[in-house]
Scaffold this motif. Structure first.
Motif, PDB file in Angstrom:
ATOM      1  N   LYS A 137       0.811  -1.214   0.000  1.00 49.29           N
ATOM      2  CA  LYS A 137       0.000   0.000   0.000  1.00 49.29           C
ATOM      3  C   LYS A 137       0.848   1.269   0.000  1.00 49.29           C
ATOM      4  N   ALA A 138       2.091   1.174   0.483  1.00 52.99           N
ATOM      5  CA  ALA A 138       2.953   2.358   0.512  1.00 52.99           C
ATOM      6  C   ALA A 138       3.611   2.612  -0.834  1.00 52.99           C
ATOM      7  N   ASN A 139       3.754   1.563  -1.647  1.00 49.77           N
ATOM      8  CA  ASN A 139       4.363   1.717  -2.967  1.00 49.77           C
ATOM      9  C   ASN A 139       3.392   2.471  -3.878  1.00 49.77           C
ATOM     10  N   PRO A 140       3.750   3.670  -4.317  1.00 50.49           N
ATOM     11  CA  PRO A 140       2.847   4.466  -5.157  1.00 50.49           C
ATOM     12  C   PRO A 140       2.401   3.748  -6.426  1.00 50.49           C
ATOM     13  N   GLU A 141       3.172   2.752  -6.873  1.00 51.85           N
ATOM     14  CA  GLU A 141       2.821   2.049  -8.103  1.00 51.85           C
ATOM     15  C   GLU A 141       1.884   0.873  -7.867  1.00 51.85           C
ATOM     16  N   THR A 142       1.741   0.410  -6.620  1.00 55.30           N
ATOM     17  CA  THR A 142       0.888  -0.752  -6.339  1.00 55.30           C
ATOM     18  C   THR A 142      -0.149  -0.488  -5.249  1.00 55.30           C
ATOM     19  N   ARG A 143      -0.199   0.716  -4.709  1.00 50.44           N
ATOM     20  CA  ARG A 143      -1.038   0.974  -3.545  1.00 50.44           C
ATOM     21  C   ARG A 143      -2.532   0.875  -3.816  1.00 50.44           C
ATOM     22  N   ASN A 144      -2.933   0.911  -5.096  1.00 51.03           N
ATOM     23  CA  ASN A 144      -4.353   0.803  -5.404  1.00 51.03           C
ATOM     24  C   ASN A 144      -4.812  -0.635  -5.623  1.00 51.03           C
ATOM     25  N   ILE A 145      -3.900  -1.600  -5.505  1.00 53.42           N
ATOM     26  CA  ILE A 145      -4.293  -3.002  -5.618  1.00 53.42           C
ATOM     27  C   ILE A 145      -4.982  -3.410  -4.315  1.00 53.42           C
ATOM     28  N   ALA A 160       2.120  10.225  -7.275  1.00 51.78           N
ATOM     29  CA  ALA A 160       2.532  10.190  -5.870  1.00 51.78           C
ATOM     30  C   ALA A 160       3.411  11.399  -5.544  1.00 51.78           C
ATOM     31  N   SER A 161       3.422  11.746  -4.279  1.00 54.78           N
ATOM     32  CA  SER A 161       4.240  12.865  -3.824  1.00 54.78           C
ATOM     33  C   SER A 161       5.628  12.376  -3.427  1.00 54.78           C
ATOM     34  N   ALA A 162       6.537  13.310  -3.225  1.00 52.20           N
ATOM     35  CA  ALA A 162       7.889  12.966  -2.769  1.00 52.20           C
ATOM     36  C   ALA A 162       7.818  12.328  -1.385  1.00 52.20           C
ATOM     37  N   ASP A 163       6.891  12.795  -0.563  1.00 51.18           N
ATOM     38  CA  ASP A 163       6.731  12.220   0.782  1.00 51.18           C
ATOM     39  C   ASP A 163       6.302  10.762   0.702  1.00 51.18           C
ATOM     40  N   ALA A 164       5.408  10.447  -0.252  1.00 49.88           N
ATOM     41  CA  ALA A 164       4.927   9.075  -0.398  1.00 49.88           C
ATOM     42  C   ALA A 164       6.058   8.141  -0.810  1.00 49.88           C
ATOM     43  N   TRP A 165       6.892   8.578  -1.747  1.00 47.80           N
ATOM     44  CA  TRP A 165       8.024   7.755  -2.173  1.00 47.80           C
ATOM     45  C   TRP A 165       9.030   7.590  -1.039  1.00 47.80           C
ATOM     46  N   TYR A 210       7.750   4.994   1.391  1.00 49.84           N
ATOM     47  CA  TYR A 210       7.924   3.651   0.841  1.00 49.84           C
ATOM     48  C   TYR A 210       9.373   3.187   0.976  1.00 49.84           C
ATOM     49  N   GLY A 211      10.310   4.086   0.727  1.00 48.83           N
ATOM     50  CA  GLY A 211      11.721   3.738   0.876  1.00 48.83           C
ATOM     51  C   GLY A 211      12.068   3.360   2.308  1.00 48.83           C
ATOM     52  N   ILE A 212      11.526   4.093   3.269  1.00 52.04           N
ATOM     53  CA  ILE A 212      11.794   3.821   4.684  1.00 52.04           C
ATOM     54  C   ILE A 212      11.190   2.481   5.098  1.00 52.04           C
ATOM     55  N   LEU A 213       9.999   2.145   4.574  1.00 50.93           N
ATOM     56  CA  LEU A 213       9.373   0.863   4.891  1.00 50.93           C
ATOM     57  C   LEU A 213      10.204  -0.297   4.356  1.00 50.93           C
ATOM     58  N   GLN A 235      13.286   8.561  -6.685  1.00 52.58           N
ATOM     59  CA  GLN A 235      12.024   9.078  -7.224  1.00 52.58           C
ATOM     60  C   GLN A 235      11.605  10.338  -6.476  1.00 52.58           C
ATOM     61  N   ALA A 236      11.730  10.291  -5.146  1.00 49.85           N
ATOM     62  CA  ALA A 236      11.350  11.442  -4.329  1.00 49.85           C
ATOM     63  C   ALA A 236      12.199  12.665  -4.678  1.00 49.85           C
ATOM     64  N   LEU A 237      13.494  12.439  -4.846  1.00 50.79           N
ATOM     65  CA  LEU A 237      14.403  13.550  -5.143  1.00 50.79           C
ATOM     66  C   LEU A 237      14.218  14.076  -6.562  1.00 50.79           C
ATOM     67  N   ALA A 238      13.775  13.208  -7.460  1.00 52.65           N
ATOM     68  CA  ALA A 238      13.507  13.671  -8.821  1.00 52.65           C
ATOM     69  C   ALA A 238      12.326  14.643  -8.826  1.00 52.65           C
ATOM     70  N   MET A 239      11.398  14.417  -7.903  1.00 47.72           N
ATOM     71  CA  MET A 239      10.224  15.276  -7.797  1.00 47.72           C
ATOM     72  C   MET A 239      10.499  16.507  -6.948  1.00 47.72           C
ATOM     73  N   GLU A 240      11.329  16.322  -5.918  1.00 44.55           N
ATOM     74  CA  GLU A 240      11.618  17.418  -4.993  1.00 44.55           C
ATOM     75  C   GLU A 240      13.096  17.327  -4.580  1.00 44.55           C
ATOM     76  N   PRO A 241      14.003  17.886  -5.366  1.00 48.26           N
ATOM     77  CA  PRO A 241      15.443  17.766  -5.140  1.00 48.26           C
ATOM     78  C   PRO A 241      15.913  18.180  -3.747  1.00 48.26           C
ATOM     79  N   SER A 242      15.179  19.032  -3.085  1.00 52.09           N
ATOM     80  CA  SER A 242      15.604  19.516  -1.773  1.00 52.09           C
ATOM     81  C   SER A 242      14.976  18.740  -0.619  1.00 52.09           C
ATOM     82  N   HIS A 243      14.325  17.608  -0.931  1.00 53.76           N
ATOM     83  CA  HIS A 243      13.662  16.825   0.118  1.00 53.76           C
ATOM     84  C   HIS A 243      14.722  16.290   1.087  1.00 53.76           C
TER      85      HIS A 243
END
Length: 234
Positions: free
Chosen positions: A60-68, A121-126, A129-132, A167-175
Protein backbone atom coordinates in the motif's frame (compact mmCIF):
# COMPACT_ATOMS: atom_id res chain seq x y z
CA UNK A 1 -10.85 -13.35 -15.39
CA UNK A 2 -9.53 -11.67 -12.24
CA UNK A 3 -6.10 -12.65 -10.93
CA UNK A 4 -5.54 -13.17 -7.20
CA UNK A 5 -2.11 -13.40 -5.62
CA UNK A 6 -2.21 -15.89 -2.72
CA UNK A 7 0.59 -15.34 -0.19
CA UNK A 8 0.83 -18.12 2.39
CA UNK A 9 3.90 -19.65 4.06
CA UNK A 10 2.09 -22.94 4.74
CA UNK A 11 2.35 -24.95 1.52
CA UNK A 12 -0.74 -27.05 2.26
CA UNK A 13 -2.90 -24.00 3.03
CA UNK A 14 -1.52 -22.18 -0.01
CA UNK A 15 -2.55 -25.06 -2.28
CA UNK A 16 -5.94 -25.45 -0.56
CA UNK A 17 -6.82 -21.76 -0.97
CA UNK A 18 -5.56 -21.68 -4.55
CA UNK A 19 -7.64 -24.73 -5.48
CA UNK A 20 -10.78 -23.18 -3.96
CA UNK A 21 -10.26 -19.93 -5.84
CA UNK A 22 -9.57 -21.64 -9.18
CA UNK A 23 -12.75 -23.69 -8.77
CA UNK A 24 -14.58 -20.39 -8.30
CA UNK A 25 -13.37 -19.05 -11.64
CA UNK A 26 -10.41 -16.99 -10.49
CA UNK A 27 -6.88 -17.01 -11.89
CA UNK A 28 -4.31 -17.64 -9.13
CA UNK A 29 -0.61 -16.89 -8.70
CA UNK A 30 1.25 -17.88 -5.55
CA UNK A 31 3.98 -16.67 -3.21
CA UNK A 32 5.40 -18.15 -0.02
CA UNK A 33 6.83 -15.08 1.70
CA UNK A 34 6.85 -11.31 1.69
CA UNK A 35 9.77 -10.81 -0.68
CA UNK A 36 8.36 -13.25 -3.22
CA UNK A 37 4.96 -11.56 -2.87
CA UNK A 38 6.35 -8.10 -3.61
CA UNK A 39 8.14 -9.49 -6.65
CA UNK A 40 4.92 -11.12 -7.91
CA UNK A 41 3.01 -7.86 -7.40
CA UNK A 42 5.55 -5.85 -9.38
CA UNK A 43 5.81 -8.42 -12.18
CA UNK A 44 2.14 -9.45 -12.54
CA UNK A 45 0.13 -6.56 -11.06
CA UNK A 46 -2.71 -8.83 -9.78
CA UNK A 47 -6.26 -7.62 -9.30
CA UNK A 48 -6.17 -8.53 -5.60
CA UNK A 49 -3.72 -9.81 -2.97
CA UNK A 50 -4.71 -12.32 -0.28
CA UNK A 51 -2.06 -12.68 2.38
CA UNK A 52 -1.32 -14.06 5.84
CA UNK A 53 1.76 -11.99 6.63
CA UNK A 54 2.24 -8.39 7.63
CA UNK A 55 3.13 -7.01 4.19
CA UNK A 56 0.11 -4.84 3.27
CA UNK A 57 2.00 -1.74 4.38
CA UNK A 58 4.70 -2.22 1.74
CA UNK A 59 2.19 -2.94 -1.00
CA UNK A 60 0.00 0.00 0.00
CA UNK A 61 2.95 2.36 0.51
CA UNK A 62 4.36 1.72 -2.97
CA UNK A 63 2.85 4.47 -5.16
CA UNK A 64 2.82 2.05 -8.10
CA UNK A 65 0.89 -0.75 -6.34
CA UNK A 66 -1.04 0.97 -3.54
CA UNK A 67 -4.35 0.80 -5.40
CA UNK A 68 -4.29 -3.00 -5.62
CA UNK A 69 -6.91 -4.36 -3.16
CA UNK A 70 -5.56 -6.40 -0.24
CA UNK A 71 -7.40 -8.94 1.92
CA UNK A 72 -5.75 -9.91 5.19
CA UNK A 73 -6.14 -13.65 5.95
CA UNK A 74 -4.98 -14.42 9.48
CA UNK A 75 -5.48 -16.84 12.33
CA UNK A 76 -3.80 -14.57 14.84
CA UNK A 77 -7.01 -13.15 16.23
CA UNK A 78 -5.46 -12.34 19.56
CA UNK A 79 -2.78 -10.25 17.83
CA UNK A 80 -5.04 -8.22 15.52
CA UNK A 81 -4.51 -5.13 17.66
CA UNK A 82 -0.78 -5.31 16.93
CA UNK A 83 -1.49 -5.39 13.20
CA UNK A 84 -4.14 -2.66 13.28
CA UNK A 85 -2.20 -0.26 11.05
CA UNK A 86 -1.61 -2.97 8.44
CA UNK A 87 -5.24 -4.09 8.60
CA UNK A 88 -6.46 -0.50 8.28
CA UNK A 89 -4.76 -0.35 4.88
CA UNK A 90 -6.35 -3.61 3.72
CA UNK A 91 -9.77 -3.71 2.05
CA UNK A 92 -10.98 -6.66 4.13
CA UNK A 93 -9.95 -9.19 6.79
CA UNK A 94 -10.89 -12.90 6.92
CA UNK A 95 -10.09 -15.02 9.97
CA UNK A 96 -8.72 -18.57 9.96
CA UNK A 97 -10.06 -21.18 9.83
CA UNK A 98 -11.79 -19.71 6.82
CA UNK A 99 -15.02 -20.86 5.21
CA UNK A 100 -14.55 -21.30 1.44
CA UNK A 101 -17.86 -19.61 0.55
CA UNK A 102 -17.12 -16.68 2.84
CA UNK A 103 -13.60 -16.28 1.46
CA UNK A 104 -14.68 -16.40 -2.18
CA UNK A 105 -17.63 -14.07 -1.50
CA UNK A 106 -15.31 -11.55 0.21
CA UNK A 107 -12.82 -11.67 -2.68
CA UNK A 108 -15.52 -11.15 -5.30
CA UNK A 109 -17.10 -8.32 -3.30
CA UNK A 110 -13.77 -6.51 -2.98
CA UNK A 111 -13.01 -7.03 -6.69
CA UNK A 112 -16.45 -5.71 -7.62
CA UNK A 113 -15.96 -2.56 -5.57
CA UNK A 114 -12.32 -2.04 -6.56
CA UNK A 115 -11.55 1.10 -8.45
CA UNK A 116 -8.03 1.13 -9.79
CA UNK A 117 -6.97 4.73 -9.90
CA UNK A 118 -3.61 5.98 -11.09
CA UNK A 119 -2.46 9.14 -9.40
CA UNK A 120 0.80 10.97 -9.15
CA UNK A 121 2.53 10.19 -5.87
CA UNK A 122 4.24 12.86 -3.82
CA UNK A 123 7.89 12.97 -2.77
CA UNK A 124 6.73 12.22 0.78
CA UNK A 125 4.93 9.07 -0.40
CA UNK A 126 8.02 7.76 -2.17
CA UNK A 127 10.15 8.54 0.88
CA UNK A 128 7.76 6.65 3.17
CA UNK A 129 7.92 3.65 0.84
CA UNK A 130 11.72 3.74 0.88
CA UNK A 131 11.79 3.82 4.68
CA UNK A 132 9.37 0.86 4.89
CA UNK A 133 11.73 -1.14 2.68
CA UNK A 134 14.49 -0.46 5.18
CA UNK A 135 12.24 -1.79 7.94
CA UNK A 136 11.78 -5.00 5.95
CA UNK A 137 15.56 -5.33 5.66
CA UNK A 138 15.87 -5.30 9.45
CA UNK A 139 13.52 -8.31 9.59
CA UNK A 140 15.81 -10.36 7.36
CA UNK A 141 19.10 -9.16 8.82
CA UNK A 142 17.98 -10.18 12.31
CA UNK A 143 18.43 -13.82 11.22
CA UNK A 144 21.82 -15.38 11.87
CA UNK A 145 21.89 -16.93 8.37
CA UNK A 146 20.81 -13.72 6.62
CA UNK A 147 23.94 -13.30 4.50
CA UNK A 148 23.96 -16.87 3.22
CA UNK A 149 20.24 -17.54 2.90
CA UNK A 150 18.70 -14.16 2.07
CA UNK A 151 21.35 -12.04 0.27
CA UNK A 152 19.25 -11.58 -2.88
CA UNK A 153 16.20 -10.50 -0.88
CA UNK A 154 18.16 -8.04 1.23
CA UNK A 155 19.86 -6.50 -1.81
CA UNK A 156 16.47 -6.22 -3.56
CA UNK A 157 15.02 -4.30 -0.61
CA UNK A 158 18.03 -1.95 -0.62
CA UNK A 159 17.62 -1.38 -4.35
CA UNK A 160 13.87 -0.75 -3.94
CA UNK A 161 14.46 1.74 -1.13
CA UNK A 162 17.20 3.50 -3.11
CA UNK A 163 14.95 3.73 -6.17
CA UNK A 164 12.16 5.18 -4.00
CA UNK A 165 14.42 7.89 -2.59
CA UNK A 166 15.64 8.69 -6.10
CA UNK A 167 12.02 9.08 -7.22
CA UNK A 168 11.35 11.44 -4.33
CA UNK A 169 14.40 13.55 -5.14
CA UNK A 170 13.51 13.67 -8.82
CA UNK A 171 10.22 15.28 -7.80
CA UNK A 172 11.62 17.42 -4.99
CA UNK A 173 15.44 17.77 -5.14
CA UNK A 174 15.60 19.52 -1.77
CA UNK A 175 13.66 16.82 0.12
CA UNK A 176 15.81 16.47 3.25
CA UNK A 177 14.64 13.04 4.40
CA UNK A 178 14.93 11.46 0.95
CA UNK A 179 18.43 12.86 0.52
CA UNK A 180 19.51 11.73 3.99
CA UNK A 181 18.21 8.19 3.58
CA UNK A 182 19.50 7.85 0.02
CA UNK A 183 23.05 8.65 1.13
CA UNK A 184 22.73 6.23 4.04
CA UNK A 185 21.42 3.41 1.84
CA UNK A 186 24.17 3.92 -0.74
CA UNK A 187 26.82 3.58 1.98
CA UNK A 188 25.26 0.57 3.74
CA UNK A 189 24.54 -1.21 0.46
CA UNK A 190 28.16 -0.82 -0.65
CA UNK A 191 29.44 -2.24 2.65
CA UNK A 192 26.99 -5.15 2.49
CA UNK A 193 27.96 -6.10 -1.06
CA UNK A 194 31.63 -6.26 -0.04
CA UNK A 195 30.74 -8.52 2.89
CA UNK A 196 28.59 -10.76 0.71
CA UNK A 197 31.46 -11.18 -1.74
CA UNK A 198 33.37 -12.89 1.05
CA UNK A 199 30.56 -15.37 1.70
CA UNK A 200 29.39 -15.91 -1.85
CA UNK A 201 28.25 -19.40 -2.71
CA UNK A 202 30.64 -21.40 -4.90
CA UNK A 203 28.83 -23.18 -7.75
CA UNK A 204 31.59 -25.75 -8.13
CA UNK A 205 32.15 -27.13 -4.65
CA UNK A 206 29.06 -26.00 -2.69
CA UNK A 207 31.02 -24.26 0.07
CA UNK A 208 30.65 -20.64 1.06
CA UNK A 209 33.83 -18.78 0.23
CA UNK A 210 35.56 -17.70 3.41
CA UNK A 211 32.72 -18.79 5.69
CA UNK A 212 34.04 -19.99 9.05
CA UNK A 213 37.56 -19.85 7.68
CA UNK A 214 36.80 -22.45 4.99
CA UNK A 215 38.10 -21.74 1.50
CA UNK A 216 36.58 -23.42 -1.53
CA UNK A 217 38.26 -26.59 -2.73
CA UNK A 218 38.47 -28.04 -6.21
CA UNK A 219 36.15 -31.01 -6.67
CA UNK A 220 38.23 -33.91 -8.05
CA UNK A 221 35.56 -34.74 -10.63
CA UNK A 222 35.92 -31.39 -12.39
CA UNK A 223 38.56 -30.55 -15.02
CA UNK A 224 41.14 -27.79 -14.32
CA UNK A 225 39.22 -25.12 -16.27
CA UNK A 226 36.33 -25.48 -13.83
CA UNK A 227 38.42 -25.15 -10.69
CA UNK A 228 37.19 -22.72 -8.08
CA UNK A 229 38.73 -19.28 -8.47
CA UNK A 230 39.07 -18.96 -4.70
CA UNK A 231 41.44 -21.91 -4.52
CA UNK A 232 44.95 -20.75 -3.68
CA UNK A 233 47.66 -22.98 -5.08
CA UNK A 234 50.90 -23.24 -3.13
Amino acid sequence: MSTVLVVEDSRSQQECISHQLRCSGLNVIQASDGVEALDRVERNYPDLVLLDIVMPRLIKANPETRNIPVIFLTGKGQQLALFSRAIDRAEACVSKPWQPRELVATIKKVLLNARIEFDRASADAWTEYGILNLSAIELYQSRTDARTKYPAQIIKFYESSLAAFEQALAMEPSHSNANKYRNRVQTIRGILIKKLEKTQHCKVCDYYCGKDGINCAVHPAFPPQQQCRDWKFN
